[in-house]
Enzyme design. Structure first.
Site, PDB file in Angstrom:
ATOM      1  N   ARG A   1       0.832  -1.218   0.000  1.00 55.77           N
ATOM      2  CA  ARG A   1       0.000   0.000   0.000  1.00 55.77           C
ATOM      3  C   ARG A   1       0.857   1.256   0.000  1.00 55.77           C
ATOM      4  O   ARG A   1       0.571   2.202  -0.733  1.00 55.77           O
ATOM      5  CB  ARG A   1      -0.962   0.011   1.194  1.00 55.77           C
ATOM      6  CG  ARG A   1      -2.077  -1.010   1.073  1.00 55.77           C
ATOM      7  CD  ARG A   1      -2.968  -1.005   2.290  1.00 55.77           C
ATOM      8  NE  ARG A   1      -2.146  -1.272   3.476  1.00 55.77           N
ATOM      9  CZ  ARG A   1      -2.462  -0.905   4.712  1.00 55.77           C
ATOM     10  NH1 ARG A   1      -3.570  -0.248   4.958  1.00 55.77           N
ATOM     11  NH2 ARG A   1      -1.673  -1.194   5.725  1.00 55.77           N
TER      12      ARG A   1
ATOM     13  N   ASN B   1      -6.115  -2.690   1.993  1.00 58.53           N
ATOM     14  CA  ASN B   1      -6.075  -4.140   2.140  1.00 58.53           C
ATOM     15  C   ASN B   1      -7.502  -4.665   2.237  1.00 58.53           C
ATOM     16  O   ASN B   1      -8.376  -4.004   2.792  1.00 58.53           O
ATOM     17  CB  ASN B   1      -5.320  -4.544   3.408  1.00 58.53           C
ATOM     18  CG  ASN B   1      -3.825  -4.406   3.272  1.00 58.53           C
ATOM     19  OD1 ASN B   1      -3.292  -4.329   2.179  1.00 58.53           O
ATOM     20  ND2 ASN B   1      -3.135  -4.381   4.395  1.00 58.53           N
TER      21      ASN B   1
END
Length: 92
Positions: free
Chosen positions: A20, A38
């Site tokens: 990320r 996520n």
């Protein structure tokens, strides 16, 4: 060049490997708007919006990811560019 948007889902070893943070840095540097987060199933989901060439290049980069990632699949589907926030963010 027109703006496009894609919903992207990435599977493989993509959580716990700074995926990320890497996506946030690369997308931000390319002027792409959207977000990354996520998913509970272990995948990563993102919304990418911006110039078509930049979004397509970002999807290609996401198929590799950061060094520790092991991407197995990347799925995309069209999205509405207006649904992307200004800038790029990591969502929890």
């Amino acid at each position: 060049m027109k703006d496009i948007a894609l919903n992207v889902r990435v599977t493989g070893r993509v959580q716990g490997v700074a995926y990320r943070a890497w996506t946030n840095a690369v997308a931000g540097a390319q002027g792409i708007r959207g977000w990354v987060r996520n998913r509970e199933d272990g995948s990563v989901e993102a919304l990418l919006a911006g110039p078509e060439d930049a979004v397509e290049a970002m999807v290609a980069a996401m198929s590799e990811g950061p060094g520790a990632a092991r991407v197995t699949d990347v799925w995309t589907e069209p999205a509405d560019p207006a649904s992307a926030p200004p800038g790029f963010e990591i969502r929890h």
